[in-house]
Design a protein around this motif. Structure first.
Motif, PDB file in Angstrom:
ATOM      1  N   GLU A 191       0.829  -1.207   0.000  1.00  0.00           N
ATOM      2  CA  GLU A 191       0.000   0.000   0.000  1.00  0.00           C
ATOM      3  C   GLU A 191       0.862   1.254   0.000  1.00  0.00           C
ATOM      4  N   PHE A 192       1.919   1.291   0.804  1.00  0.00           N
ATOM      5  CA  PHE A 192       2.802   2.457   0.865  1.00  0.00           C
ATOM      6  C   PHE A 192       3.523   2.668  -0.461  1.00  0.00           C
ATOM      7  N   TYR A 193       4.200   1.641  -0.951  1.00  0.00           N
ATOM      8  CA  TYR A 193       5.003   1.787  -2.172  1.00  0.00           C
ATOM      9  C   TYR A 193       4.122   2.035  -3.401  1.00  0.00           C
ATOM     10  N   ARG A 194       2.926   1.470  -3.408  1.00  0.00           N
ATOM     11  CA  ARG A 194       2.005   1.668  -4.531  1.00  0.00           C
ATOM     12  C   ARG A 194       1.254   2.991  -4.405  1.00  0.00           C
ATOM     13  N   ASP A 195       0.615   3.212  -3.271  1.00  0.00           N
ATOM     14  CA  ASP A 195      -0.291   4.352  -3.121  1.00  0.00           C
ATOM     15  C   ASP A 195       0.427   5.663  -2.804  1.00  0.00           C
ATOM     16  N   VAL A 196       1.519   5.609  -2.053  1.00  0.00           N
ATOM     17  CA  VAL A 196       2.242   6.829  -1.689  1.00  0.00           C
ATOM     18  C   VAL A 196       3.332   7.152  -2.708  1.00  0.00           C
ATOM     19  N   LEU A 197       4.121   6.138  -3.096  1.00  0.00           N
ATOM     20  CA  LEU A 197       5.229   6.385  -4.015  1.00  0.00           C
ATOM     21  C   LEU A 197       4.875   6.160  -5.482  1.00  0.00           C
ATOM     22  N   GLY A 198       3.732   5.536  -5.759  1.00  0.00           N
ATOM     23  CA  GLY A 198       3.270   5.393  -7.137  1.00  0.00           C
ATOM     24  C   GLY A 198       3.883   4.257  -7.927  1.00  0.00           C
ATOM     25  N   LEU A 199       4.467   3.254  -7.255  1.00  0.00           N
ATOM     26  CA  LEU A 199       5.045   2.122  -7.976  1.00  0.00           C
ATOM     27  C   LEU A 199       3.968   1.085  -8.270  1.00  0.00           C
ATOM     28  N   ASP A 200       3.947   0.582  -9.495  1.00  0.00           N
ATOM     29  CA  ASP A 200       2.983  -0.437  -9.886  1.00  0.00           C
ATOM     30  C   ASP A 200       3.445  -1.818  -9.441  1.00  0.00           C
ATOM     31  N   VAL A 201       2.513  -2.634  -8.961  1.00  0.00           N
ATOM     32  CA  VAL A 201       2.821  -4.009  -8.574  1.00  0.00           C
ATOM     33  C   VAL A 201       2.883  -4.861  -9.834  1.00  0.00           C
TER      34      VAL A 201
END
Length: 139
Positions: free
Chosen positions: A21-31
Motif C-alpha cells: 500500500e505504501f510503495y504503490r499508493d504513496v510512491l506510485g510504484l505499480d505491482v
C-alpha cells in the motif's frame, strides 16, 4: 563476470500488504507480481533455517523494488542513521521533488525538508512503514 545489470533492490518488511500500500499508493510504484518461495533450497540460499518468503515486485523503471516478508522474521535492522556502516536506502528518482513532497501524506516521516546538495541534486529522505530509508531525488 558477464555484464551485470540491476534486476531488483530488496527491502525486507514486516507486513507485505501494508508495505505494498505504501510503495504503490504513496510512491506510485505499480505491482508487477506477487509470489511465495519456500523449501530447503530457498532456506539454504538465504542462509536462514526453515525460511519462507512472500514477495512483491514493483516497477521502479529500469529495475524492480522487491518487497519480501520472511517467515521466520529476523531481528530489526532498520531505524538507524544513514552514516552507520551497513546502512542502506532505496533511491527513487522523481521529476518534481517539491510536488512529490507536497503530495506525501502528513503521517510520512522525513529527515528534513527537500534539500539541494552542492552537486545540484535535490534530495528528500523518507521512511517506509518499517522505518526503511527511501531517498527521493530530483537530479
Amino acid at each position: 563476470m558477464t555484464d551485470p545489470s540491476a534486476h531488483h533492490f530488496g527491502v525486507t518488511v514486516t507486513d507485505l500488504d501494508r508495505s505494498i500500500e505504501f510503495y504503490r499508493d504513496v510512491l506510485g510504484l505499480d505491482v508487477l507480481s506477487r509470489f511465495s518461495v519456500s523449501g530447503e533450497e530457498f532456506a539454504t540460499g538465504v542462509g536462514v533455517e526453515g525460511a519462507a518468503g512472500t514477495f512483491a515486485h514493483l516497477d521502479a523503471g529500469t529495475a524492480r523494488v522487491e518487497l519480501v516478508e520472511y517467515d521466520p522474521e529476523g531481528d530489526d535492522a532498520t531505524g538507524g542513521t544513514i552514516n552507520q556502516p551497513g546502512a542502506k536506502h532505496l533511491g527513487l528518482e522523481v521529476d518534481d521533488l517539491d510536488a512529490t513532497c507536497e503530495a506525501l501524506p502528513d503521517d510520512i516521516e522525513s529527515l528534513s525538508e527537500p534539500q539541494t546538495t552542492e552537486t545540484g541534486t535535490r534530495i528528500l529522505f523518507v521512511r517506509d512503514p518499517d522505518d526503511n530509508l527511501i531517498e527521493l531525488l530530483e537530479p
